[in-house]
Design an enzyme around this catalytic site. Structure first.
Site, PDB file in Angstrom:
ATOM      1  N   HIS A  63     -91.868 -56.191 -24.155  1.00  0.00           N
ATOM      2  CA  HIS A  63     -92.483 -55.353 -25.196  1.00  0.00           C
ATOM      3  C   HIS A  63     -93.644 -56.069 -25.885  1.00  0.00           C
ATOM      4  CE1 HIS A  63     -91.839 -52.056 -28.367  1.00  0.00           C
ATOM      5  NE2 HIS A  63     -92.887 -52.761 -28.795  1.00  0.00           N
ATOM      6  N   HIS A  65     -98.025 -55.194 -27.224  1.00  0.00           N
ATOM      7  CA  HIS A  65     -99.128 -54.218 -27.346  1.00  0.00           C
ATOM      8  C   HIS A  65    -100.429 -54.923 -26.974  1.00  0.00           C
ATOM      9  CE1 HIS A  65     -96.767 -51.139 -29.739  1.00  0.00           C
ATOM     10  NE2 HIS A  65     -95.996 -52.204 -29.867  1.00  0.00           N
ATOM     11  N   GLN A 158     -98.940 -43.796 -30.812  1.00  0.00           N
ATOM     12  CA  GLN A 158     -98.839 -44.507 -32.098  1.00  0.00           C
ATOM     13  C   GLN A 158     -98.802 -43.566 -33.304  1.00  0.00           C
ATOM     14  OE1 GLN A 158     -98.987 -48.287 -33.320  1.00  0.00           O
ATOM     15  NE2 GLN A 158     -97.949 -46.745 -34.574  1.00  0.00           N
ATOM     16  N   HIS A 216     -90.511 -46.468 -29.257  1.00  0.00           N
ATOM     17  CA  HIS A 216     -90.388 -47.134 -30.553  1.00  0.00           C
ATOM     18  C   HIS A 216     -89.435 -46.241 -31.349  1.00  0.00           C
ATOM     19  CE1 HIS A 216     -93.793 -49.478 -29.310  1.00  0.00           C
ATOM     20  NE2 HIS A 216     -93.854 -50.132 -30.449  1.00  0.00           N
ATOM     21  N   GLU A 219     -88.015 -47.705 -36.294  1.00  0.00           N
ATOM     22  CA  GLU A 219     -88.605 -48.956 -36.771  1.00  0.00           C
ATOM     23  C   GLU A 219     -88.945 -48.771 -38.254  1.00  0.00           C
ATOM     24  OE1 GLU A 219     -92.356 -50.131 -35.085  1.00  0.00           O
ATOM     25  OE2 GLU A 219     -92.156 -52.196 -35.780  1.00  0.00           O
ATOM     26  N   ASP A 315     -93.726 -58.317 -29.079  1.00  0.00           N
ATOM     27  CA  ASP A 315     -94.336 -57.170 -29.750  1.00  0.00           C
ATOM     28  C   ASP A 315     -95.838 -57.362 -29.973  1.00  0.00           C
ATOM     29  OD1 ASP A 315     -94.251 -54.574 -30.730  1.00  0.00           O
ATOM     30  OD2 ASP A 315     -93.644 -55.161 -32.756  1.00  0.00           O
ATOM     31  N   TRP A 321    -100.333 -56.120 -36.823  1.00  0.00           N
ATOM     32  CA  TRP A 321     -98.914 -56.142 -37.199  1.00  0.00           C
ATOM     33  C   TRP A 321     -98.325 -57.536 -37.236  1.00  0.00           C
ATOM     34  CZ3 TRP A 321    -101.017 -52.620 -33.695  1.00  0.00           C
ATOM     35  CH2 TRP A 321    -101.076 -51.304 -34.144  1.00  0.00           C
TER      36      TRP A 321
HETATM   37  N1  17E Z   1     -97.035 -50.023 -33.642  1.00  0.00           N
HETATM   38  C1  17E Z   1     -95.816 -49.712 -34.157  1.00  0.00           C
HETATM   39  O1  17E Z   1     -95.549 -48.552 -34.458  1.00  0.00           O
HETATM   40  N2  17E Z   1     -94.909 -50.682 -34.323  1.00  0.00           N
HETATM   41  C2  17E Z   1     -95.189 -51.929 -33.996  1.00  0.00           C
HETATM   42  N3  17E Z   1     -94.263 -52.883 -34.174  1.00  0.00           N
HETATM   43  C3  17E Z   1     -96.448 -52.257 -33.454  1.00  0.00           C
HETATM   44  C4  17E Z   1     -97.350 -51.262 -33.290  1.00  0.00           C
HETATM   45  C5  17E Z   1     -96.769 -53.657 -33.093  1.00  0.00           C
HETATM   46 FE   FE2 Z   2     -93.915 -52.315 -30.665  1.00  0.00          FE
END
Ligand code: 17E
Ligand code: FE2
Length: 438
Positions: A63, A65, A158, A216, A219, A315, A321
């Site tokens: 994982h 980005h 996203q 995702h 989170e 990540d 982030w």
């Molecule tokens: N976008 C998101 O929604 N959550 C994350 N942890 C990252 C990007 C890195």
């Molecule tokens: Fe992520």
């Protein structure tokens, strides 16, 4: 004459766990023989002296980005440290993306990964961008790095599937353009109902195209965010099961014990994988708490106990982030041991598996793609360490990284000379079992 002989390494039998000294014979990108260490070695185009190092399958990054990697501070720094400000910074950076920009940053990050011994990577790529410039760039990168790194791409919405204008169509277009995995972000959708609908949409799209799913999921430090149950249920009913992964799931760190108990069972039965990103969750979660402040980490220990496959991911590497990162899964394992209190002898060994074989299972890597054995792929690393516990503790770098039969990175082990007062200078070595020695 074979292409490559890797002499005098230790290999672990995958079934018995037994470790033995061996020579690895490599030809045509495969391991063609694992033999006892020979005094009179066969002829080879190249010979690597293993010096008793552990020949073990590479790290696997489940994982990251890559489209955002190395953009920290552009156009501004995330000052609050929340996921939300990260998304806002990224949405300001997104209009500046170009093909060249994405390719350059992604490939630089992948070279770091390879240098650290990582030969398989799953990257999310934001598709809530009508230009899809990052997607096209990463599809190109996937081809360009093929000889070293196996790259899986996740179409990652996203800014939402249902709550972003055209979100459903952009995800479908990404599937047509050739991604490997479909993503989702249900906790970010405007309503609970949109969240559920977005998960159903993603699973159906993946099923139609024969793809995997990696969402995702939850989170957020909101104990009311409960989309893992939806994802696991749809994974089971669609039959996609182990082809589905729930990433982050940090809300699980806030669930009450009665609900968590019920949920563990649903997850275990479904066969889905879980990916925790401990470095980033420790940083992004808990930001709205006073004291006591939550850790914002999913229930890794409990999920493992329930028989669920859990892996650790990085990540982010220097992006909106997360401002740090060296693309090194072994560092993730080290932070992960602390964040999840997996710190008994066996548990530390388990965290090594969470950045190797367990992560490989998330990507669905088959026996022909992963593992050190006769007939297997000649893609592995040489670690001057006794085992995973030793590697995690000392953060041991691989001396050699071999990809498809080719040595692609070498790192001599560091040597420190200690000039302690009133003693002869001596080299400091760290013994595997006893701590600093010499
Ligand atoms: N976008 C998101 O929604 N959550 C994350 N942890 C990252 C990007 C890195
Ligand atoms: Fe992520």
């Amino acid at each position: 004459m074979i292409d490559l002989l890797v002499r005098d390494v230790r290999v672990r039998d995958e079934e018995t766990g037994e470790v033995s000294a061996a020579d690895l014979h490599v030809d045509g990108g495969r391991i063609v023989g694992v033999t006892p260490v020979a005094d009179d070695p066969v002829e080879a185009g190249q010979v690597v002296e293993g010096g008793g190092a552990w020949a073990t399958p590479s790290y696997v990054e489940p994982h990251v980005h890559l489209d955002a990697a190395l953009t920290a501070g552009q156009p501004r720094w995330n000052r609050s440290g929340t996921l939300w400000e990260g998304i806002a910074c990224w949405s300001e950076r997104k209009p500046m993306l170009t093909r060249e920009d994405v390719i350059e940053r992604a490939e630089r990050t992948l070279r770091w990964y390879a240098a650290n011994g990582t030969l398989h990577v799953r990257s999310h790529v934001d598709v809530t961008d009508p230009s899809l410039v990052a997607l096209d760039a990463l599809l190109e990168v996937r081809d360009r790095v093929r000889d070293v790194i196996g790259l899986q791409l996740v179409a990652f919405p996203q800014e939402g599937i249902c709550s972003f204008s055209g979100g459903e169509e952009l995800l479908a277009e990404a599937a047509r353009r050739g991604v490997d995995v479909i993503g989702a972000i249900p906790h970010f959708e405007d309503t609970r109902e949109d969240g559920v609908r977005s998960v159903e949409y993603a699973v159906e799209l993946a099923d139609r195209h024969g793809l995997r799913v990696d969402a995702h999921c939850d989170e957020i430090d909101d104990e009311q965010s409960r989309f893992v149950e939806v994802l696991a249920t749809r994974a089971a009913r669609s039959g996609l099961r182990e082809r589905v992964t729930a990433s982050h799931t940090t809300a699980m760190g806030s669930y009450n014990p009665a609900y968590a108990h019920k949920l563990h069972r649903i997850i275990a039965r479904s066969g889905i994988n879980m990916v925790s990103n401990p470095m980033v969750s420790l940083h992004l979660q808990g930001r709205f708490d006073d004291y006591p402040k939550r850790r914002g980490i999913t229930q890794v220990k409990e999920l493992l106990a329930a028989g669920v496959n859990v892996a650790f991911g990085h990540d982010d590497v220097m992006d909106p982030w997360y401002p740090l990162g060296t693309a090194n899964p072994l560092q993730v394992a080290h932070v992960g041991t602390h964040a999840t209190q997996l710190l008994s002898r066996d548990e530390i060994e388990e965290t090594f598996r969470m950045v190797t074989s367990r992560a490989a299972a998330v990507l669905g890597l088959g026996a022909d793609e992963y593992g050190v054995r006769a007939g297997g792929p000649a893609s592995f690393i040489l670690l001057p360490a006794t085992d995973g516990y030793d590697a995690v503790r000392r953060q041991v770098r691989p001396t050699h990284v071999v990809a498809h039969g080719r040595v692609v990175a070498t790192t001599p082990p560091p040597v420190t000379t200690l000039m302690w007062p009133d003693r002869e200078p001596s080299e400091v070595t760290f013994s595997p079992t006893g701590g600093p020695g010499a």
